[in-house]
Scaffold this motif. Sequence first.
Motif, short mmCIF file in Angstrom:
data_model
loop_
_atom_site.label_atom_id
_atom_site.label_comp_id
_atom_site.label_asym_id
_atom_site.label_seq_id
_atom_site.Cartn_x
_atom_site.Cartn_y
_atom_site.Cartn_z
N ALA A 297 0.86 -1.18 0.00
CA ALA A 297 0.00 0.00 0.00
C ALA A 297 0.90 1.23 0.00
N SER A 298 0.39 2.34 -0.54
CA SER A 298 1.20 3.56 -0.55
C SER A 298 0.30 4.79 -0.60
N VAL A 299 0.92 5.94 -0.22
CA VAL A 299 0.23 7.21 -0.40
C VAL A 299 -0.13 7.36 -1.88
N PRO A 300 -1.25 8.03 -2.15
CA PRO A 300 -2.10 8.77 -1.22
C PRO A 300 -3.17 7.96 -0.49
N ASP A 301 -3.26 6.63 -0.73
CA ASP A 301 -4.19 5.84 0.05
C ASP A 301 -3.81 5.91 1.52
N LEU A 302 -4.78 5.68 2.39
CA LEU A 302 -4.58 5.85 3.82
C LEU A 302 -4.05 4.56 4.45
N ILE A 303 -3.03 4.68 5.27
CA ILE A 303 -2.41 3.55 5.97
C ILE A 303 -2.38 3.89 7.45
N LEU A 328 -3.99 -1.29 8.62
CA LEU A 328 -5.11 -1.14 7.70
C LEU A 328 -4.75 -0.17 6.58
N ALA A 329 -5.31 -0.40 5.41
CA ALA A 329 -5.14 0.52 4.28
C ALA A 329 -6.45 0.60 3.52
N TRP A 330 -6.81 1.83 3.08
CA TRP A 330 -8.06 2.00 2.36
C TRP A 330 -7.97 3.17 1.38
N PRO A 331 -8.91 3.27 0.45
CA PRO A 331 -8.81 4.26 -0.63
C PRO A 331 -8.89 5.70 -0.14
N CYS A 332 -8.11 6.55 -0.78
CA CYS A 332 -8.12 7.98 -0.50
C CYS A 332 -9.26 8.67 -1.23
N ASP A 333 -9.44 9.96 -0.96
CA ASP A 333 -10.41 10.76 -1.70
C ASP A 333 -10.04 10.76 -3.18
N PRO A 334 -11.02 10.67 -4.09
CA PRO A 334 -10.72 10.64 -5.53
C PRO A 334 -9.85 11.80 -6.01
N LEU A 335 -9.89 12.93 -5.33
CA LEU A 335 -9.07 14.08 -5.70
C LEU A 335 -7.59 13.69 -5.81
N TRP A 336 -7.12 12.88 -4.87
CA TRP A 336 -5.70 12.55 -4.82
C TRP A 336 -5.29 11.56 -5.90
N ARG A 337 -6.25 10.92 -6.55
CA ARG A 337 -5.92 9.98 -7.61
C ARG A 337 -5.91 10.63 -9.00
N THR A 338 -6.19 11.92 -9.05
CA THR A 338 -6.08 12.62 -10.32
C THR A 338 -4.60 12.82 -10.65
N GLU A 339 -4.32 13.16 -11.89
CA GLU A 339 -2.93 13.40 -12.29
C GLU A 339 -2.29 14.50 -11.44
N ARG A 340 -3.04 15.57 -11.22
CA ARG A 340 -2.55 16.68 -10.41
C ARG A 340 -2.37 16.25 -8.95
N GLY A 341 -3.34 15.49 -8.43
CA GLY A 341 -3.25 15.03 -7.05
C GLY A 341 -2.05 14.14 -6.82
N LEU A 342 -1.80 13.19 -7.73
CA LEU A 342 -0.66 12.28 -7.59
C LEU A 342 0.67 13.01 -7.72
N ALA A 343 0.70 14.07 -8.52
CA ALA A 343 1.93 14.85 -8.63
C ALA A 343 2.28 15.51 -7.30
N VAL A 344 1.25 15.82 -6.51
CA VAL A 344 1.45 16.51 -5.24
C VAL A 344 1.71 15.55 -4.09
N TYR A 352 10.05 8.30 -3.49
CA TYR A 352 10.05 6.88 -3.83
C TYR A 352 9.98 6.71 -5.34
N ASN A 353 10.85 5.89 -5.87
CA ASN A 353 10.91 5.66 -7.31
C ASN A 353 9.94 4.54 -7.68
N LEU A 354 8.67 4.82 -7.50
CA LEU A 354 7.65 3.82 -7.84
C LEU A 354 6.35 4.53 -8.20
N ASP A 355 5.58 3.88 -9.05
CA ASP A 355 4.30 4.41 -9.48
C ASP A 355 3.21 4.01 -8.49
N TYR A 356 2.26 4.88 -8.31
CA TYR A 356 1.14 4.60 -7.42
C TYR A 356 0.22 3.55 -8.02
N ARG A 357 -0.17 2.59 -7.18
CA ARG A 357 -1.20 1.61 -7.56
C ARG A 357 -2.27 1.63 -6.47
#
Length: 367
Positions: A297-303, A328-344, A352-357
Amino acid sequence: MQPASDNDVGQLTERDLPALARGCAILGTGGGGSVETAIPSALQALRDHGPVRIVRLAELDDDALVVPMASIGAPTVGHEMLASVDQPKRLRDEIERLAGRPISAIMAGEIGGSNGVEPVGWAAELGVPLLDADGMGRAFPELQMVSMHVAGLSADVVVMADVVGNVAVLRPIDAVWSERQARAVCVASGASSMMANYLMTASQARGAVIEGSISAALAIGRSIAESTGDPVAGLAGRLDARRLVDGKIVEVERHTGGGFVRGSVVVDGTGADAGRMVRIEIQNENLVVFESGEVRASVPDLITVVDTQTADAISTETLRYGQRVSVLAWPCDPLWRTERGLAVVGPRAFGYNLDYRPIEELVHAGI
């Protein structure tokens, strides 16, 4: 930008504070400051000044002045150096001087941890409503990691007040510079200060903040208090969370520097998870969970790390060897999964040199 909530708060009393604190601790993902240090001052403010009115954006006039407030600094310091009751008053006085008009409502900069609880006391002390919203729907460690920045609002004013009485007004050129400058002032103040930024009208706030976060925290806290049987299972069901591991903390590496707490925690699986071991990377908040070199699990999802027996969240500064925990880990607000949100706030924003999944994708893949 609205998390699921089944509450219409109206006002918040001292009887609501335990549930709010529990929910904020869960949403803090380990950061935002320990709620235990925030409860006494908020409770005293409610007793001294009465209930705090909780308002929705729809109730405010378009030109109403909304001010996000938060503590900034290392949670390990904030746990020991408590805030002064004069800090929110100094912030208010300076903000109203700059704006030329009174504050209509304050808002938690982040709903997570003590930063979700403290604004209750600040609102009571200042005699203003508290907005049922925040800038994250969780906690993040840096100033630019807020929904207002993603929405394009200006971060051109930051007002800070520390525990000894210093007040600073910063005029950064952008959100990234607001983090750099505010963090430097925070470090000079002993790695803990109080801050207001993204001063905005209610009209600007609509669509730029995450609404319903106070209600959501209350609902989470109440669900824990009312749970029967396995409280962690009940909490996971409430959050639609994946229970990554149950185990015992066998290693804690943590240091404070530059206004942050950084480090990692290793959890050795027990019971059905015996033989498994996960590592949680930390920067104030829990950022990434690794197991055998794979991302679980990773940001921006909640851990969030919780006590296995009570489902109470354990903040990063209070993690200790030997604690029996569930991760526990669960989905973040959809805002953070946008291209702009993930950039932030995506993994790469933390180095971290990894892509968000998404956590759902990782679970589906059996990782």
